[in-house]
Design a protein around this motif. Structure first.
Motif, PDB file in Angstrom:
ATOM      1  N   ALA A 111       0.805  -1.223   0.000  1.00 20.00           N
ATOM      2  CA  ALA A 111       0.000   0.000   0.000  1.00 20.00           C
ATOM      3  C   ALA A 111       0.838   1.272   0.000  1.00 20.00           C
ATOM      4  N   SER A 112       2.057   1.200   0.526  1.00 20.25           N
ATOM      5  CA  SER A 112       2.861   2.409   0.721  1.00 20.25           C
ATOM      6  C   SER A 112       3.386   2.965  -0.605  1.00 20.25           C
ATOM      7  N   THR A 113       3.107   4.238  -0.839  1.00 26.16           N
ATOM      8  CA  THR A 113       3.627   4.919  -2.029  1.00 26.16           C
ATOM      9  C   THR A 113       5.082   5.326  -1.829  1.00 26.16           C
ATOM     10  N   ASN A 114       5.375   5.878  -0.647  1.00 26.88           N
ATOM     11  CA  ASN A 114       6.728   6.364  -0.363  1.00 26.88           C
ATOM     12  C   ASN A 114       7.687   5.260   0.066  1.00 26.88           C
ATOM     13  N   PRO A 184      11.865  10.373   2.276  1.00 25.22           N
ATOM     14  CA  PRO A 184      10.405  10.405   2.099  1.00 25.22           C
ATOM     15  C   PRO A 184       9.668  10.263   3.425  1.00 25.22           C
ATOM     16  N   GLN A 185       8.463  10.813   3.465  1.00 23.38           N
ATOM     17  CA  GLN A 185       7.629  10.741   4.666  1.00 23.38           C
ATOM     18  C   GLN A 185       7.032   9.347   4.851  1.00 23.38           C
ATOM     19  N   LEU A 186       6.870   8.972   6.103  1.00 22.10           N
ATOM     20  CA  LEU A 186       6.081   7.788   6.426  1.00 22.10           C
ATOM     21  C   LEU A 186       4.656   8.010   5.936  1.00 22.10           C
ATOM     22  N   ASP A 187       4.097   7.035   5.206  1.00 18.21           N
ATOM     23  CA  ASP A 187       2.733   7.213   4.690  1.00 18.21           C
ATOM     24  C   ASP A 187       1.793   6.060   5.045  1.00 18.21           C
ATOM     25  N   THR A 188       2.319   5.025   5.696  1.00 18.78           N
ATOM     26  CA  THR A 188       1.500   3.854   6.019  1.00 18.78           C
ATOM     27  C   THR A 188       1.859   3.368   7.414  1.00 18.78           C
ATOM     28  N   THR A 194      -3.867  -6.223  18.341  1.00 24.20           N
ATOM     29  CA  THR A 194      -5.324  -6.147  18.158  1.00 24.20           C
ATOM     30  C   THR A 194      -5.980  -5.126  19.076  1.00 24.20           C
ATOM     31  N   HIS A 195      -5.282  -4.705  20.143  1.00 22.83           N
ATOM     32  CA  HIS A 195      -5.819  -3.627  20.986  1.00 22.83           C
ATOM     33  C   HIS A 195      -5.864  -2.286  20.238  1.00 22.83           C
ATOM     34  N   PHE A 196      -4.884  -2.064  19.360  1.00 22.80           N
ATOM     35  CA  PHE A 196      -4.673  -0.720  18.841  1.00 22.80           C
ATOM     36  C   PHE A 196      -5.798  -0.205  17.938  1.00 22.80           C
ATOM     37  N   PRO A 197      -6.455  -1.044  17.107  1.00 19.71           N
ATOM     38  CA  PRO A 197      -7.580  -0.513  16.322  1.00 19.71           C
ATOM     39  C   PRO A 197      -8.729   0.019  17.177  1.00 19.71           C
ATOM     40  N   LEU A 198      -8.790  -0.410  18.440  1.00 20.68           N
ATOM     41  CA  LEU A 198      -9.818   0.115  19.341  1.00 20.68           C
ATOM     42  C   LEU A 198      -9.585   1.594  19.648  1.00 20.68           C
ATOM     43  N   LEU A 199      -8.372   2.081  19.391  1.00 20.76           N
ATOM     44  CA  LEU A 199      -8.015   3.491  19.607  1.00 20.76           C
ATOM     45  C   LEU A 199      -7.815   4.234  18.291  1.00 20.76           C
ATOM     46  N   LYS A 200      -8.334   3.691  17.210  1.00 23.88           N
ATOM     47  CA  LYS A 200      -8.008   4.252  15.892  1.00 23.88           C
ATOM     48  C   LYS A 200      -8.413   5.717  15.753  1.00 23.88           C
ATOM     49  N   GLU A 201      -9.602   6.072  16.239  1.00 22.17           N
ATOM     50  CA  GLU A 201     -10.041   7.472  16.117  1.00 22.17           C
ATOM     51  C   GLU A 201      -9.078   8.405  16.832  1.00 22.17           C
ATOM     52  N   GLU A 202      -8.664   8.013  18.044  1.00 25.63           N
ATOM     53  CA  GLU A 202      -7.737   8.847  18.825  1.00 25.63           C
ATOM     54  C   GLU A 202      -6.361   8.899  18.155  1.00 25.63           C
ATOM     55  N   LEU A 203      -5.917   7.780  17.589  1.00 22.63           N
ATOM     56  CA  LEU A 203      -4.620   7.744  16.909  1.00 22.63           C
ATOM     57  C   LEU A 203      -4.629   8.642  15.675  1.00 22.63           C
ATOM     58  N   ILE A 204      -5.722   8.615  14.930  1.00 21.95           N
ATOM     59  CA  ILE A 204      -5.828   9.485  13.751  1.00 21.95           C
ATOM     60  C   ILE A 204      -5.721  10.956  14.169  1.00 21.95           C
ATOM     61  N   SER A 205      -6.401  11.309  15.266  1.00 26.23           N
ATOM     62  CA  SER A 205      -6.356  12.697  15.751  1.00 26.23           C
ATOM     63  C   SER A 205      -4.967  13.084  16.243  1.00 26.23           C
ATOM     64  N   CYS A 207      -2.081  12.005  15.011  1.00 28.80           N
ATOM     65  CA  CYS A 207      -1.068  11.995  13.948  1.00 28.80           C
ATOM     66  C   CYS A 207      -0.801  13.403  13.433  1.00 28.80           C
ATOM     67  N   PRO A 208       0.460  13.694  13.097  1.00 27.52           N
ATOM     68  CA  PRO A 208       0.773  15.031  12.580  1.00 27.52           C
ATOM     69  C   PRO A 208       0.240  15.281  11.168  1.00 27.52           C
ATOM     70  N   TYR A 209      -0.029  14.208  10.424  1.00 26.20           N
ATOM     71  CA  TYR A 209      -0.603  14.336   9.079  1.00 26.20           C
ATOM     72  C   TYR A 209      -1.287  13.006   8.731  1.00 26.20           C
ATOM     73  N   PRO A 210      -2.157  12.978   7.736  1.00 29.04           N
ATOM     74  CA  PRO A 210      -2.887  11.737   7.414  1.00 29.04           C
ATOM     75  C   PRO A 210      -1.966  10.632   6.897  1.00 29.04           C
ATOM     76  N   VAL A 211      -2.235   9.412   7.319  1.00 27.75           N
ATOM     77  CA  VAL A 211      -1.512   8.238   6.827  1.00 27.75           C
ATOM     78  C   VAL A 211      -2.529   7.141   6.529  1.00 27.75           C
ATOM     79  N   GLU A 212      -2.084   6.114   5.836  1.00 23.88           N
ATOM     80  CA  GLU A 212      -2.905   4.921   5.602  1.00 23.88           C
ATOM     81  C   GLU A 212      -2.743   3.989   6.803  1.00 23.88           C
ATOM     82  N   TRP A 213      -3.865   3.585   7.406  1.00 25.12           N
ATOM     83  CA  TRP A 213      -3.849   2.705   8.572  1.00 25.12           C
ATOM     84  C   TRP A 213      -4.188   1.277   8.147  1.00 25.12           C
ATOM     85  N   ILE A 214      -3.380   0.332   8.584  1.00 22.74           N
ATOM     86  CA  ILE A 214      -3.609  -1.057   8.190  1.00 22.74           C
ATOM     87  C   ILE A 214      -3.517  -1.960   9.417  1.00 22.74           C
ATOM     88  N   ASP A 215      -4.521  -2.829   9.571  1.00 17.17           N
ATOM     89  CA  ASP A 215      -4.446  -3.845  10.616  1.00 17.17           C
ATOM     90  C   ASP A 215      -4.890  -5.170  10.022  1.00 17.17           C
TER      91      ASP A 215
END
Length: 272
Positions: A111-114, A184-188, A194-205, A207-215
């Motif tokens: 998935a990663s472009t960079n 290049p910037q981290l993009d993915t 399995t605990h971490f997707p439970l915090l996905k909304e908070e993790l997105i907020s 982050c310093p910039y948007p990234v692709e999230w994969i679990d």
């Protein structure tokens, strides 16, 4: 017997804490006609601090106990630590399909472009040779930045018990992933616990910039669907009713979990 009286297939998702609930959510989304059992070995939480021999023995014993209470057609070991250490042994012990969870490094590399990937995991998963093997096999040509955090596991558990987790608490955990100098910037970003997707909304907020999230959740649900088909087991045509949450120890904090469990369609609580 007519098909209308055939009980739906049952999938048991097993973990030491509540991280496996992120897998339950994906199962509900992709396989609504399957009866869900969530089994937490909370008496031995967390698994990441256990030695290999101790953990393999524990999982063998507790899975037998859970399956006696709630027989299932498929078991998902919803814990990276348990999967990487104990899968060969427990597959020898049970005659039903067992799905493990591994860090989703392969899809992240695709998935990663960079070609700069972050892997957010527990410290134990970061240190396992298994994780390095996945990187060498599937992420050649990528820069992979590993970050281990035990705190995120506890924050996810706290969120499910009703605590509000402010994104500012997550920024210091994420910061090392984004502090790379030139290049290049981290993009993915792989959520390799399995605990971490439970915090996905908070993790997105946080982050310093948007990234692709994969679990791994969606891939596990697809694998479960394939294994049900191989066993000629057909999910119900309608969404199954309430599922079951099993715990290896009764404790007051489970009362705090009840609203969250209901949100995952787990209305009944039992103890082994």
């Amino acid at each position: 017997m007519s098909s209308s009286h055939t009980p739906p297939p049952r999938i048991l998702v097993f973990d030491s804490g509540v991280g496996g609930l992120s897998i339950v959510a994906e199962m509900r989304r992709h396989l609504p006609g399957v009866e869900m059992i969530f089994a937490s070995d909370n008496a031995a939480f967390p698994y990441g601090t256990k030695g290999e021999a101790e953990l393999c023995e524990r999982i063998d014993i507790i899975l037998h106990r859970f399956l006696q209470i709630a027989p299932a057609d498929i078991v998902v070991v919803g814990c990276n630590t348990a999967s990487t250490l104990a899968l060969p042994r427990i597959r020898d012990q049970f005659d039903i399909p067992i799905i493990g969870v591994v860090p989703a490094i392969k899809p992240a590399a695709a998935a990663s472009t960079n070609k700069v990937i972050g892997v957010l995991a527990t410290p134990a998963t970061v240190q396992r040779p298994y994780t390095q093997d996945l990187i060498e096999e599937f992420a050649q040509g990528c820069r992979v930045i590993l970050q281990g955090s035990s705190e995120l596991v506890h924050l996810a558990e706290a969120k499910l018990r009703g605590e509000t987790i402010h994104p500012d608490r997550l920024k210091p955990i994420l910061a090392p992933l984004f502090e790379a100098s030139a290049g290049p910037q981290l993009d993915t970003l792989v959520l390799a616990c399995t605990h971490f997707p439970l915090l996905k909304e908070e993790l997105i907020s946080a982050c310093p910039y948007p990234v692709e999230w994969i679990d791994s959740g969606e891939a596990i649900a697809r694998r479960a669907a394939y294994l049900l088909q191989q066993q000629q087991l057909t999910p119900a045509a309608t969404t199954c009713g309430s599922g079951v949450a099993l715990f290896s120890r009764q404790c007051p904090s489970i009362e705090q979990l009840k609203p969250a469990l209901r949100n995952f369609g787990l209305e009944t609580i039992q103890y082994s």
